[in-house]
Write an enzyme that holds these catalytic residues in place. Structure first.
Site, PDB file in Angstrom:
ATOM      1  N   LYS A  69       0.838  -1.212   0.000  1.00  0.00           N
ATOM      2  CA  LYS A  69       0.000   0.000   0.000  1.00  0.00           C
ATOM      3  C   LYS A  69       0.869   1.256   0.000  1.00  0.00           C
ATOM      4  O   LYS A  69       0.591   2.195  -0.746  1.00  0.00           O
ATOM      5  CB  LYS A  69      -0.916  -0.036   1.222  1.00  0.00           C
ATOM      6  CG  LYS A  69      -1.805   1.175   1.375  1.00  0.00           C
ATOM      7  CD  LYS A  69      -3.020   0.870   2.218  1.00  0.00           C
ATOM      8  CE  LYS A  69      -2.745   0.834   3.708  1.00  0.00           C
ATOM      9  NZ  LYS A  69      -2.658   2.183   4.295  1.00  0.00           N
ATOM     10  N   GLY A 123      -4.137   8.616   5.709  1.00  0.00           N
ATOM     11  CA  GLY A 123      -3.165   9.588   6.212  1.00  0.00           C
ATOM     12  C   GLY A 123      -1.998   9.736   5.249  1.00  0.00           C
ATOM     13  O   GLY A 123      -1.467  10.841   5.048  1.00  0.00           O
ATOM     14  N   ARG A 140      -7.021  13.192  12.809  1.00  0.00           N
ATOM     15  CA  ARG A 140      -5.580  12.894  12.961  1.00  0.00           C
ATOM     16  C   ARG A 140      -4.738  14.157  12.788  1.00  0.00           C
ATOM     17  O   ARG A 140      -5.143  15.086  12.099  1.00  0.00           O
ATOM     18  CB  ARG A 140      -5.184  11.792  11.962  1.00  0.00           C
ATOM     19  CG  ARG A 140      -5.896  10.489  12.294  1.00  0.00           C
ATOM     20  CD  ARG A 140      -5.597   9.397  11.311  1.00  0.00           C
ATOM     21  NE  ARG A 140      -4.204   8.998  11.350  1.00  0.00           N
ATOM     22  CZ  ARG A 140      -3.663   8.134  10.481  1.00  0.00           C
ATOM     23  NH1 ARG A 140      -4.413   7.609   9.530  1.00  0.00           N
ATOM     24  NH2 ARG A 140      -2.394   7.816  10.589  1.00  0.00           N
ATOM     25  N   SER A 166       8.196   9.558  11.558  1.00  0.00           N
ATOM     26  CA  SER A 166       7.025   9.377  10.690  1.00  0.00           C
ATOM     27  C   SER A 166       7.455   9.421   9.233  1.00  0.00           C
ATOM     28  O   SER A 166       7.931  10.440   8.737  1.00  0.00           O
ATOM     29  CB  SER A 166       5.990  10.471  10.962  1.00  0.00           C
ATOM     30  OG  SER A 166       5.050  10.501   9.900  1.00  0.00           O
ATOM     31  N   GLN A 214       5.486   9.337   6.806  1.00  0.00           N
ATOM     32  CA  GLN A 214       4.568  10.205   6.057  1.00  0.00           C
ATOM     33  C   GLN A 214       5.049  11.646   6.088  1.00  0.00           C
ATOM     34  O   GLN A 214       5.046  12.335   5.060  1.00  0.00           O
ATOM     35  CB  GLN A 214       3.160  10.090   6.639  1.00  0.00           C
ATOM     36  CG  GLN A 214       2.566   8.697   6.469  1.00  0.00           C
ATOM     37  CD  GLN A 214       1.196   8.559   7.080  1.00  0.00           C
ATOM     38  OE1 GLN A 214       0.699   9.460   7.753  1.00  0.00           O
ATOM     39  NE2 GLN A 214       0.572   7.416   6.860  1.00  0.00           N
ATOM     40  N   ASP A 269       2.666  -0.815  11.996  1.00  0.00           N
ATOM     41  CA  ASP A 269       1.329  -1.290  11.627  1.00  0.00           C
ATOM     42  C   ASP A 269       1.088  -2.736  12.067  1.00  0.00           C
ATOM     43  O   ASP A 269      -0.041  -3.230  11.981  1.00  0.00           O
ATOM     44  CB  ASP A 269       1.110  -1.142  10.119  1.00  0.00           C
ATOM     45  CG  ASP A 269       1.119   0.330   9.704  1.00  0.00           C
ATOM     46  OD1 ASP A 269       0.780   1.184  10.540  1.00  0.00           O
ATOM     47  OD2 ASP A 269       1.485   0.628   8.551  1.00  0.00           O
ATOM     48  N   LYS A 291      -3.188   6.666  15.077  1.00  0.00           N
ATOM     49  CA  LYS A 291      -3.463   5.964  13.807  1.00  0.00           C
ATOM     50  C   LYS A 291      -4.962   6.059  13.482  1.00  0.00           C
ATOM     51  O   LYS A 291      -5.652   6.901  14.019  1.00  0.00           O
ATOM     52  CB  LYS A 291      -2.981   4.517  13.911  1.00  0.00           C
ATOM     53  CG  LYS A 291      -1.471   4.405  14.073  1.00  0.00           C
ATOM     54  CD  LYS A 291      -0.757   4.883  12.834  1.00  0.00           C
ATOM     55  CE  LYS A 291       0.745   4.882  13.017  1.00  0.00           C
ATOM     56  NZ  LYS A 291       1.440   5.523  11.898  1.00  0.00           N
TER      57      LYS A 291
HETATM   58  C1  S3P Z   1       3.029   4.936   6.211  1.00  0.00           C
HETATM   59  C2  S3P Z   1       3.727   5.279   7.343  1.00  0.00           C
HETATM   60  C3  S3P Z   1       3.322   4.930   8.705  1.00  0.00           C
HETATM   61  C4  S3P Z   1       2.280   3.805   8.698  1.00  0.00           C
HETATM   62  C5  S3P Z   1       1.217   4.035   7.666  1.00  0.00           C
HETATM   63  C6  S3P Z   1       1.815   4.121   6.274  1.00  0.00           C
HETATM   64  C7  S3P Z   1       3.531   5.382   4.901  1.00  0.00           C
HETATM   65  O1  S3P Z   1       2.772   6.063   9.314  1.00  0.00           O
HETATM   66  O2  S3P Z   1       1.692   3.674   9.976  1.00  0.00           O
HETATM   67  O3  S3P Z   1       0.283   2.966   7.699  1.00  0.00           O
HETATM   68  O4  S3P Z   1       3.074   4.875   3.864  1.00  0.00           O
HETATM   69  O5  S3P Z   1       4.399   6.265   4.891  1.00  0.00           O
HETATM   70  P1  S3P Z   1       3.723   7.185  10.011  1.00  0.00           P
HETATM   71  O6  S3P Z   1       4.857   7.399   9.116  1.00  0.00           O
HETATM   72  O7  S3P Z   1       2.905   8.416  10.158  1.00  0.00           O
HETATM   73  O8  S3P Z   1       4.088   6.583  11.344  1.00  0.00           O
END
Ligand code: S3P
Length: 429
Positions: A20, A93, A121, A164, A166, A312, A339
């Protein structure tokens, strides 16, 4: 509501939908690349479909020649168009934060919104650093809806207060548009799919320890991206195979990026019999086949440094620890509370009524394991959280009485076929 009955073992060979995290990134980067990008092994789910819909609304053509194959007609780095209304990021997110980074480099005002869970969030974690680069990002009391007004960006050095991927990715993407290099320093290493894909697209990205630098660029070009299977979707199957005596399960072509394999490492440390076969690479991402046998487990300690590598999968760590000998602790996982749900509360609330001895902590949890099947018999309320619904499914298989799962449809957020595959491998003789 769905009932998952106890199983004696899980047996078989399985493949999972595409990762994903990588699927989101492939679509977003392809959207601002030059020319056509073919994405093979695209992991179709509600989350990644939200990303496809978002780039379409921004003026990008996407063909779907097969369910797991996309052709994205990139509009170039500064080519996204301001849509008529808000962009709906659904439950994702990753989509909201990464897209905010890309849009920070575009002129115009873009509005991003999502479902109730996503709107709750924290978005100030991207709004503040993007603001420091010169974008105007308005949050709604620190969350979404979000308005991004981009333009000329300054390259700056960001020291992230929380690990993070993200947030790191949003800043690296914005860095492509800046007037000089951008640096992101993370407290602990997080998944590096953005870095890998950016390099694949011709951008200059360098990592030194906990610091990642990206140089501004004029164009990206991807050509082709092959997405490996999602290790986070494989994780519930690995857990079931390890916990149920007589299991033999092989997961084929699954992503094994070391920033993601924390769950495999923790299981191995607990005594699980896991073997990686046919290690290879596709587009810079490591992958392989994972062979798993049922195993007797001992407790372990999950450290803060390890958390981003299995963030996760921590709900599954709680379940697995519940059947291991000894007490397992997870520390430094405060991010779990932010989350899709507060996963410390959701996981402890789901597992305790099933007979797992778990106690919440501020920054994680503690589980006293009992190496026998938990009673089960209760209801796991997923409340829209896909990972909690999957946890309920595995708990049902390994329990004595089975488990009912309320809002089991939540699995579609990342893995619509989850329960079908679970039933296909479950043996009940
Ligand atoms: C993700 C990063 C993680 C993870 C999320 C997917 C990503 O979150 O929990 O399901 O694709 O970068 P965080 O980076 O905010 O911890």
């Amino acid at each position: 509501m769905r009932f998952v009955a106890p199983a004696s073992s899980v047996v078989g060979h399985i493949g999972l939908p595409g990762d994903k995290s990588i699927s989101h990134r492939a679509v977003l980067l392809a959207a601002v690349a030059d020319g056509e990008t073919r994405i093979r092994g695209f992991g179709r789910s509600l989350d990644t479909e939200a990303t496809v819909a978002a780039v379409r609304v921004l003026g990008v053509g996407v063909d779907e020649p097969a369910p797991d194959e996309l052709v994205v007609h990139g509009v170039g780095l500064r080519g996204l168009r301001v849509p008529a209304g808000p962009i709906d990021c659904g439950n994702s997110g990753t989509l909201m934060r990464l897209l905010a980074g890309l849009l920070a480099g575009h002129g115009g005002r873009f509005e991003l919104t999502g479902d109730a869970s996503l709107r709750a969030r924290p978005m100030d974690r991207v709004a503040d650093p993007l603001g420091a680069m010169g974008a105007r990002v308005e949050t709604t009391a620190g969350g979404a809806p979000l308005a991004v007004e981009g333009g000329e960006l300054r390259g700056v050095e960001h020291e992230l207060p929380v690990a993070s991927a993200q947030v790191k990715s949003a800043l690296l993407l914005a860095g492509l548009y800046a007037d000089r290099p951008t640096a992101v320093v993370e407290p602990h290493s997080t998944r590096d799919h953005t870095e890998i894909l950016l390099r694949h697209a011709g951008a200059h990205v360098a990592r030194r320890g906990r610091r990642v630098d990206v140089r501004p660029t004029e164009r990206l070009s991807l050509g082709e991206v092959t997405v490996p299977g999602d290790l986070s979707s494989a994780a519930p199957f690995l857990a079931a195979a390890i916990l149920l005596a007589g299991s033999e399960l092989t997961v084929h072509e699954v992503g094994l990026n070391p920033t993601r394999t924390g769950f495999v490492d923790v299981l191995a440390r607990m005594g699980a019999r896991l073997t990686v076969l046919h290690r290879r690479r596709a587009g810079g991402e490591p992958l392989g086949d994972l062979d798993t046998r049922s195993s007797e487990l001992v407790a372990t300690r999950v450290t803060p440094r390890e958390v981003p590598r299995l963030v996760d999968e921590l709900p599954l760590v709680a379940l697995v620890a519940g059947l291991a000998r000894g007490t397992t602790t997870v520390r430094g996982a405060g991010e779990l509370r932010l989350k899709e749900t507060d996963r410390v509360e959701a996981v402890t609330g789901a597992l305790r009524p099933l007979g797992i001895h778990i106690l919440p902590a501020d920054e994680g949890f503690r589980v006293r394991g009992v190496p026998t099947r938990p009673r089960g018999g209760g209801v796991v309320r997923a409340r829209g959280d896909h990972r909690v619904a999957m946890l309920g499914g595995v708990a049902g298989l390994v329990s004595r009485e089975g488990v009912r799962i309320e809002d089991d449809e939540a699995v579609a957020v990342s893995f619509p076929g989850f329960f079908d595959l679970l039933e296909a491998v479950a043996q009940r003789s």
